[in-house]
Motif scaffolding. Structure first.
Motif, mmCIF file in Angstrom:
data_model
loop_
_atom_site.group_PDB
_atom_site.id
_atom_site.type_symbol
_atom_site.label_atom_id
_atom_site.label_comp_id
_atom_site.label_asym_id
_atom_site.label_seq_id
_atom_site.Cartn_x
_atom_site.Cartn_y
_atom_site.Cartn_z
ATOM 1 N N GLN A 153 -2.857 -2.814 -9.182
ATOM 2 C CA GLN A 153 -1.441 -2.519 -8.917
ATOM 3 C C GLN A 153 -1.221 -2.120 -7.457
ATOM 4 O O GLN A 153 -0.208 -2.481 -6.862
ATOM 5 C CB GLN A 153 -0.966 -1.382 -9.829
ATOM 6 N N ALA A 154 -2.186 -1.381 -6.905
ATOM 7 C CA ALA A 154 -2.042 -0.943 -5.507
ATOM 8 C C ALA A 154 -2.008 -2.166 -4.583
ATOM 9 O O ALA A 154 -1.176 -2.253 -3.677
ATOM 10 C CB ALA A 154 -3.177 -0.005 -5.121
ATOM 11 N N VAL A 155 -2.890 -3.133 -4.856
ATOM 12 C CA VAL A 155 -2.920 -4.346 -4.026
ATOM 13 C C VAL A 155 -1.641 -5.164 -4.249
ATOM 14 O O VAL A 155 -1.001 -5.626 -3.286
ATOM 15 C CB VAL A 155 -4.178 -5.195 -4.344
ATOM 16 N N LYS A 156 -1.226 -5.309 -5.526
ATOM 17 C CA LYS A 156 -0.013 -6.088 -5.854
ATOM 18 C C LYS A 156 1.208 -5.495 -5.145
ATOM 19 O O LYS A 156 1.976 -6.198 -4.497
ATOM 20 C CB LYS A 156 0.175 -6.061 -7.378
ATOM 21 N N ARG A 157 1.333 -4.188 -5.284
ATOM 22 C CA ARG A 157 2.447 -3.487 -4.653
ATOM 23 C C ARG A 157 2.493 -3.677 -3.160
ATOM 24 O O ARG A 157 3.534 -3.878 -2.558
ATOM 25 C CB ARG A 157 2.199 -1.999 -4.859
ATOM 26 N N THR A 158 1.293 -3.532 -2.557
ATOM 27 C CA THR A 158 1.222 -3.641 -1.099
ATOM 28 C C THR A 158 1.593 -5.049 -0.672
ATOM 29 O O THR A 158 2.347 -5.231 0.296
ATOM 30 C CB THR A 158 -0.190 -3.273 -0.598
ATOM 31 N N SER A 159 1.104 -6.073 -1.424
ATOM 32 C CA SER A 159 1.427 -7.439 -0.995
ATOM 33 C C SER A 159 2.907 -7.736 -1.206
ATOM 34 O O SER A 159 3.491 -8.509 -0.448
ATOM 35 C CB SER A 159 0.533 -8.472 -1.684
ATOM 36 N N GLU A 160 3.541 -7.095 -2.198
ATOM 37 C CA GLU A 160 4.978 -7.328 -2.408
ATOM 38 C C GLU A 160 5.840 -6.575 -1.393
ATOM 39 O O GLU A 160 6.779 -7.113 -0.836
ATOM 40 C CB GLU A 160 5.379 -6.873 -3.817
ATOM 41 N N LYS A 161 5.474 -5.291 -1.153
ATOM 42 C CA LYS A 161 6.378 -4.444 -0.356
ATOM 43 C C LYS A 161 6.001 -4.346 1.106
ATOM 44 O O LYS A 161 6.867 -4.185 1.955
ATOM 45 C CB LYS A 161 6.387 -3.018 -0.922
ATOM 46 N N ARG A 162 4.685 -4.351 1.399
ATOM 47 C CA ARG A 162 4.230 -4.173 2.783
ATOM 48 C C ARG A 162 3.055 -5.095 3.082
ATOM 49 O O ARG A 162 1.943 -4.634 3.378
ATOM 50 C CB ARG A 162 3.821 -2.711 3.009
ATOM 51 N N PRO A 163 3.291 -6.427 3.030
ATOM 52 C CA PRO A 163 2.172 -7.361 3.294
ATOM 53 C C PRO A 163 1.527 -7.129 4.660
ATOM 54 O O PRO A 163 0.347 -7.433 4.841
ATOM 55 C CB PRO A 163 2.840 -8.749 3.220
ATOM 56 N N ASP A 164 2.283 -6.566 5.597
ATOM 57 C CA ASP A 164 1.727 -6.287 6.934
ATOM 58 C C ASP A 164 0.529 -5.336 6.859
ATOM 59 O O ASP A 164 -0.395 -5.420 7.665
ATOM 60 C CB ASP A 164 2.811 -5.695 7.844
ATOM 61 N N LEU A 165 0.518 -4.434 5.870
ATOM 62 C CA LEU A 165 -0.600 -3.485 5.745
ATOM 63 C C LEU A 165 -1.889 -4.205 5.357
ATOM 64 O O LEU A 165 -2.973 -3.822 5.792
ATOM 65 C CB LEU A 165 -0.284 -2.401 4.695
#
Ligand code: ADE
Length: 224
Positions: free
Chosen positions: A207-219
């Motif tokens: 979920q942490a990876v999914k969230r990051t790719s959805e909301k902050r792909p730059d990270l």
């Protein structure tokens, strides 16, 4: 960690110093915090801290001398002097992590149109909290203070420390829920009710990876 903050508006810090994590860190002696009034470092009878800019232009600038006198009084070899300014390096969790190892901070807060350019020569670092302009360095100093205080060993519980670590790996936090298991038709994912710790950990990581790719792909790109 010792933190001295120099500000023309010291009362702005009262709430932050006396609530939540900063309050606890002070009580437990992880943080020795002193807020200083810039005016206390003036030498003239009007205790003036600001003046008009040479060459003309709008507004008032904070004078150099009170900042110099403050740093000269408070600094030792271990001190790290930070000027909060929108021109500084952008703060992020990695910088917080590095800064939190320092033993003594002196934070200089600008206000109004800014500070006399010569104040910059006092600073070991100039820090900005984002690409927007605030009325002064007070709120940025509070942000920096909060972020480095929570990194001091013993200040946070282990649970919170783990979450923090996840952001240090440039990931956003996984979704969290508390009781009830169903609220207005919205259900807590079954896996979190399963009691299977391995499955829960792997769901959270995904979920942490999914969230990051959805909301902050730059990270995610920063990691490569
Ligand atoms: N002073 C005014 N705006 C600021 C910002 N964004 N960061 C740090 N200091 C500031």
């Amino acid at each position: 960690m010792r933190v001295d903050i120099i500000s023309a508006f010291p009362d702005m810090f009262k709430a932050v110093a006396n609530e939540s994590i900063i309050k606890i860190a002070r009580e437990k002696k992880f943080l020795d915090l002193e807020i200083h009034n810039l005016r206390d470092f003036t030498t003239d009878k009007h205790r003036s801290i600001d003046d008009t800019p040479y060459g003309g232009g709008p507004g008032m600038l904070l004078k150099a001398e009170p900042f110099f006198l403050a740093v000269e009084e408070l600094a030792s070899k271990k001190s790290f002097v930070v000027l909060l300014t929108p021109q500084g390096e952008l703060l992020n969790q990695k910088k917080v992590q590095n800064l939190s190892k320092k033993e003594h901070f002196i934070m200089l807060c600008g206000h109004y149109e800014g500070v006399d350019e010569r104040v910059r020569s006092l600073a070991d670092a100039e820090i900005s909290i984002g690409d927007y302009v605030l009325t002064g360095g007070e709120l940025p100093a509070m942000v920096l203070l909060d972020s480095i205080t929570r990194k001091q060993n013993g200040v946070l519980g282990s649970q919170e420390s783990l979450l923090e670590e996840s952001f240090e790996k440039s990931l956003l936090e996984y979704p969290q829920y508390t009781k009830p298991a169903e609220f207005r038709g919205m259900k807590v994912p079954d896996v979190l009710l399963s009691g299977n710790h391995q499955k829960i950990a792997s769901w959270r990581a995904k979920q942490a990876v999914k969230r990051t790719s959805e909301k902050r792909p730059d990270l995610l790109k920063e990691n490569k």
